[in-house]
Write a protein that holds these residues in place. Structure first.
Motif, PDB file in Angstrom:
ATOM      1  N   ASN A  66       7.505  68.741  49.146  1.00 14.52           N
ATOM      2  CA  ASN A  66       7.195  68.035  47.901  1.00 14.52           C
ATOM      3  C   ASN A  66       7.844  66.651  47.962  1.00 14.52           C
ATOM      4  N   VAL A  67       7.054  65.650  48.303  1.00 12.36           N
ATOM      5  CA  VAL A  67       7.588  64.298  48.533  1.00 12.36           C
ATOM      6  C   VAL A  67       7.536  63.513  47.214  1.00 12.36           C
ATOM      7  N   VAL A  68       8.690  63.252  46.632  1.00 10.12           N
ATOM      8  CA  VAL A  68       8.717  62.602  45.304  1.00 10.12           C
ATOM      9  C   VAL A  68       9.670  61.414  45.322  1.00 10.12           C
ATOM     10  N   ASP A  69       9.120  60.224  45.168  1.00  9.14           N
ATOM     11  CA  ASP A  69       9.962  59.034  44.967  1.00  9.14           C
ATOM     12  C   ASP A  69       9.575  58.431  43.611  1.00  9.14           C
ATOM     13  N   GLY A  70      10.088  57.252  43.316  1.00 13.02           N
ATOM     14  CA  GLY A  70       9.815  56.641  42.017  1.00 13.02           C
ATOM     15  C   GLY A  70       8.329  56.381  41.802  1.00 13.02           C
ATOM     16  N   ASN A  71       7.625  56.016  42.864  1.00 14.14           N
ATOM     17  CA  ASN A  71       6.184  55.762  42.750  1.00 14.14           C
ATOM     18  C   ASN A  71       5.425  57.044  42.399  1.00 14.14           C
ATOM     19  N   VAL A  72       5.824  58.124  43.066  1.00 12.29           N
ATOM     20  CA  VAL A  72       5.145  59.405  42.801  1.00 12.29           C
ATOM     21  C   VAL A  72       5.468  59.869  41.378  1.00 12.29           C
ATOM     22  N   GLU A  73       6.704  59.666  40.957  1.00 10.68           N
ATOM     23  CA  GLU A  73       7.067  60.046  39.570  1.00 10.68           C
ATOM     24  C   GLU A  73       6.164  59.325  38.564  1.00 10.68           C
ATOM     25  N   ARG A  74       5.896  58.058  38.850  1.00 13.60           N
ATOM     26  CA  ARG A  74       5.068  57.287  37.910  1.00 13.60           C
ATOM     27  C   ARG A  74       3.645  57.867  37.845  1.00 13.60           C
ATOM     28  N   VAL A  75       3.071  58.141  39.014  1.00 16.79           N
ATOM     29  CA  VAL A  75       1.707  58.691  39.044  1.00 16.79           C
ATOM     30  C   VAL A  75       1.663  60.011  38.263  1.00 16.79           C
ATOM     31  N   ILE A  76       2.610  60.879  38.572  1.00 12.83           N
ATOM     32  CA  ILE A  76       2.596  62.215  37.953  1.00 12.83           C
ATOM     33  C   ILE A  76       2.802  62.105  36.439  1.00 12.83           C
ATOM     34  N   SER A  77       3.691  61.204  36.025  1.00  9.05           N
ATOM     35  CA  SER A  77       3.957  61.077  34.582  1.00  9.05           C
ATOM     36  C   SER A  77       2.705  60.623  33.843  1.00  9.05           C
ATOM     37  N   ARG A  78       1.871  59.830  34.532  1.00  3.57           N
ATOM     38  CA  ARG A  78       0.655  59.327  33.888  1.00  3.57           C
ATOM     39  C   ARG A  78      -0.464  60.373  33.906  1.00  3.57           C
ATOM     40  N   ILE A  79      -0.602  61.031  35.050  1.00  8.88           N
ATOM     41  CA  ILE A  79      -1.649  62.058  35.138  1.00  8.88           C
ATOM     42  C   ILE A  79      -1.462  63.102  34.039  1.00  8.88           C
ATOM     43  N   PHE A  80      -0.210  63.531  33.842  1.00 10.34           N
ATOM     44  CA  PHE A  80       0.059  64.625  32.903  1.00 10.34           C
ATOM     45  C   PHE A  80       0.590  64.119  31.559  1.00 10.34           C
ATOM     46  N   ARG A  81       0.711  62.825  31.406  1.00 18.09           N
ATOM     47  CA  ARG A  81       1.267  62.226  30.170  1.00 18.09           C
ATOM     48  C   ARG A  81       2.555  62.934  29.753  1.00 18.09           C
ATOM     49  N   VAL A  82       3.514  62.864  30.622  1.00 19.05           N
ATOM     50  CA  VAL A  82       4.783  63.553  30.384  1.00 19.05           C
ATOM     51  C   VAL A  82       5.591  62.780  29.337  1.00 19.05           C
ATOM     52  N   GLN A  83       5.962  63.460  28.271  1.00 19.31           N
ATOM     53  CA  GLN A  83       6.639  62.784  27.156  1.00 19.31           C
ATOM     54  C   GLN A  83       8.151  62.705  27.331  1.00 19.31           C
ATOM     55  N   GLU A  84       8.679  63.585  28.151  1.00 21.12           N
ATOM     56  CA  GLU A  84      10.131  63.570  28.411  1.00 21.12           C
ATOM     57  C   GLU A  84      10.525  62.236  29.033  1.00 21.12           C
ATOM     58  N   LYS A  85      11.710  61.740  28.669  1.00 20.21           N
ATOM     59  CA  LYS A  85      12.117  60.426  29.199  1.00 20.21           C
ATOM     60  C   LYS A  85      12.910  60.581  30.492  1.00 20.21           C
ATOM     61  N   LEU A  86      12.730  59.603  31.413  1.00 16.07           N
ATOM     62  CA  LEU A  86      13.586  59.530  32.605  1.00 16.07           C
ATOM     63  C   LEU A  86      14.974  59.099  32.169  1.00 16.07           C
ATOM     64  N   PRO A  87      16.065  59.537  32.785  1.00 13.50           N
ATOM     65  CA  PRO A  87      16.053  60.371  33.994  1.00 13.50           C
ATOM     66  C   PRO A  87      15.932  61.870  33.739  1.00 13.50           C
ATOM     67  N   LYS A  88      15.956  62.286  32.436  1.00  8.02           N
ATOM     68  CA  LYS A  88      15.900  63.722  32.158  1.00  8.02           C
ATOM     69  C   LYS A  88      14.589  64.352  32.643  1.00  8.02           C
ATOM     70  N   ALA A  89      13.549  63.512  32.708  1.00 10.30           N
ATOM     71  CA  ALA A  89      12.220  64.035  33.071  1.00 10.30           C
ATOM     72  C   ALA A  89      12.100  64.371  34.559  1.00 10.30           C
ATOM     73  N   LYS A  90      13.072  63.991  35.360  1.00 11.32           N
ATOM     74  CA  LYS A  90      12.934  64.141  36.815  1.00 11.32           C
ATOM     75  C   LYS A  90      12.541  65.551  37.246  1.00 11.32           C
ATOM     76  N   PRO A  91      13.266  66.587  36.778  1.00  9.12           N
ATOM     77  CA  PRO A  91      12.862  67.933  37.220  1.00  9.12           C
ATOM     78  C   PRO A  91      11.461  68.306  36.765  1.00  9.12           C
ATOM     79  N   VAL A  92      11.063  67.847  35.588  1.00  9.22           N
ATOM     80  CA  VAL A  92       9.706  68.143  35.084  1.00  9.22           C
ATOM     81  C   VAL A  92       8.672  67.519  36.028  1.00  9.22           C
ATOM     82  N   LEU A  93       8.900  66.240  36.364  1.00  9.10           N
ATOM     83  CA  LEU A  93       7.952  65.528  37.236  1.00  9.10           C
ATOM     84  C   LEU A  93       7.931  66.156  38.626  1.00  9.10           C
TER      85      LEU A  93
END
Ligand code: SF4
Length: 366
Positions: A147-174
């Motif tokens: 599971n390759v996750v960097d800041g760019n991937v976090e951004r894509v995933i947060s948008r695809i799923f409209r994740v409401q949790e805020k970074l940095p707390k959202a990291k495990p969710v993303l």
């Protein structure tokens, strides 16, 4: 939540898009390269992954070529003097990476017989290889469905799923959402012609999508293979994601350096191994304090007595956690020597970070 069919369709669409792009990088083995028999070299991939942390691929590429030219294999790098590696890294920043690069090369030669370990878990044990780099190297070099996750991937995933949790707390969710997609990929077998199911292609496709399409500002949604799956696109607010806790303002620090040039040599010293710019060369200087001290306090830390004069205009250098305002002092002084005297015409041979290069350039212009 998306169904497993939707997730698998997304993986296939991403791979189709990745294969169609002609985006390449010097260290990248694309599907057509693989089909033509070119093999991936873990040493080259590892170098690129370490260099690209906190650095753009364009800036990293020049250093990547330089390192391979000097040290074509991991054994060459392990055997090199550390000062040479620090010197070659100078200007790329985040110098702990260079120190760890050397340590890591030595461990690979001493404990792994010069062969990179083949799993994400083993790679993670090596100095300088964090979760992102371990996952990327394992996927690209060893086909591990990591599971390759960097800041760019976090951004894509947060948008695809409209994740409401805020970074940095959202990291495990993303991370979990990205893992669901990566899992769907490894079960899908993927469907891109003859280029079946290479986790490295999926990982690099996702990284490319984040870096070049799903940009922080003005994402190019019209070129995105995942537009039809993206909740933030559907609601018209991709730039609102990822949600973040507001960053505290970057504090300021103040310091001074003392430039001494004598018979074509300038005085340098080495910074301690631990801490900021660890192991790099610098002009002798003061502590970097939170408040701006008076000139006498600074001059009390000069390497010798002299008619020290400040050069007008501070150097402003932004570090991750603070902004440094650096004053450069010069004086006509003579002394029988200093720990390190550097030939002004051969400064490229010294491991000088860009901050010190700016300070030397400022003094040398006088
Ligand atoms: S549709 Fe736009 S916001 Fe959504 S993933 Fe693609 S580029 Fe990013």
């Amino acid at each position: 939540m998306k169904t497993s069919q939707q997730l698998q369709a997304m993986c296939g669409e991403l791979l189709d898009w990745y294969v169609q792009q002609d985006r390449t990088l010097p260290w990248r083995i694309r599907p057509e390269d693989r089909a033509a028999g070119r093999a991936v070299d873990p040493y080259k991939v590892w170098l690129s992954e370490i260099m690209c942390q906190q650095t753009t691929t364009n800036a990293a590429a020049a250093y990547w070529y330089k390192f391979l030219d000097k040290w074509p294999g991991v054994q060459d790098l392990a055997a090199a003097p550390r000062d040479d590696i620090m010197g070659a890294w100078a200007g790329l920043g985040y110098y702990a990476r260079a120190r760890n690069l050397h340590k890591c090369a030595q461990i690979i030669c001493a404990d792994y017989n010069g062969v990179f370990p083949k799993t994400e878990a083993e790679l993670l044990k090596l100095p300088g290889i964090g979760p992102y780099s371990a996952a990327a190297i394992a996927a690209i070099c060893y086909k591990e469905a990591s599971n390759v996750v960097d800041g760019n991937v976090e951004r894509v995933i947060s948008r695809i799923f409209r994740v409401q949790e805020k970074l940095p707390k959202a990291k495990p969710v993303l991370r979990n959402l990205a893992a669901t997609l990566a899992g769907a990929f490894s079960h899908s077998g993927s469907h891109v012609g003859s280029y079946l199911g290479h986790p490295g292609d999926y990982a690099q496709g996702l990284m490319d999508l984040g870096a070049h399409i799903c940009k922080p500002k003005n994402p190019k949604c019209n070129l995105c293979p995942w537009q039809g799956h993206c909740l933030a696109f559907a609601t018209g607010d991709p730039e609102n994601y990822p949600k973040r806790k507001p960053k505290p303002e970057r504090p300021s620090r103040y310091g001074a350096v003392f430039y001494v040039e004598q018979d074509g040599y300038i005085w340098l010293r080495r910074r301690p191994d631990k801490g900021l710019l660890g192991g790099m060369m610098e002009l002798p200087g003061t502590d970097w304090s939170v408040g701006k001290p008076n000139v006498e306090t600074w001059l009390s830390q000069a390497p010798l007595k002299g008619d020290w004069q400040p050069i007008e205009g501070e150097i402003v250098h932004v570090f991750t956690h603070f902004t440094l305002y650096l004053t450069v002092f010069t004086a006509q002084v003579r002394s029988s020597g200093f720990a390190i005297s550097a030939d002004v015409n051969r400064l490229d041979d010294y491991a000088l970070p860009s901050l010190m290069r700016k300070a030397i350039a400022k003094a040398a212009r006088l």
